[in-house]
Enzyme design. Structure first.
Site: not given
Ligand code: T46
Length: 132
Positions: A47
């Site tokens: 993303h």
């Molecule tokens: C990014 C990369 C480097 C939260 O509730 N709070 C938070 O601060 C974050 C980061 C995530 N979440 C929740 C949202 C989703 O339900 O945690 C779950 C997993 O998030 P996501 O699928 O977006 O995780 P990644 O590892 O794909 O991405 C993360 C960050 O979300 C993103 O901003 O830049 O790490």
């Protein structure tokens, strides 16, 4: 694209090592949030963000982060706890090849906000065109 790496000094003495990232000094933004990725068993990310700026620091182990500004891509291996990888706004990111012991800290300029995410690559390319 040329990824920006922040190389901060390690303050080491007989008690161990200390590394400091400070808002608007070593970090190019005011820090609002820190989160950690660990026990990672699959690639993550895929993303971009509309406004969020981040710095990724690999505290333990190693991982690879692919950055894409819509024109060029760069793959960066992170394996040093005193090196921060800047992830600017409007940059597609993918995180791959986490070692089993990897702890990745992400220092972020904003609180968590789902509406700031661009999760489709086609939408990301459109946003990049509009921003130019
Ligand atoms: C990014 C990369 C480097 C939260 O509730 N709070 C938070 O601060 C974050 C980061 C995530 N979440 C929740 C949202 C989703 O339900 O945690 C779950 C997993 O998030 P996501 O699928 O977006 O995780 P990644 O590892 O794909 O991405 C993360 C960050 O979300 C993103 O901003 O830049 O790490």
């Amino acid at each position: 694209m040329r990824a920006q790496l922040l190389d901060v000094p390690i303050i080491r003495d007989e008690r161990g090592a200390l590394i400091s990232f400070e808002s608007m000094l070593t970090l190019p933004f005011h820090l609002k949030r820190v989160y950690f990725l660990y026990d990672v068993t699959a690639s993550r990310g895929f993303h971009a963000h509309k406004s969020l700026e981040q710095v990724a620091v690999c505290l333990k182990g190693s991982c690879e982060i692919l950055l894409d500004d819509g024109v060029e891509q760069q793959n960066v291996v992170l394996n040093k706890s005193n090196v921060g990888l800047c992830i600017p706004r409007l940059t597609w990111r993918e995180m791959h090849n986490f070692s089993a012991d990897c702890i990745l800290a992400i220092l972020a300029s904003e609180n968590y906000c789902e509406s700031d995410y661009i999760r489709e690559y086609g939408d990301f390319l459109k946003e990049v065109k509009v921003a130019k």
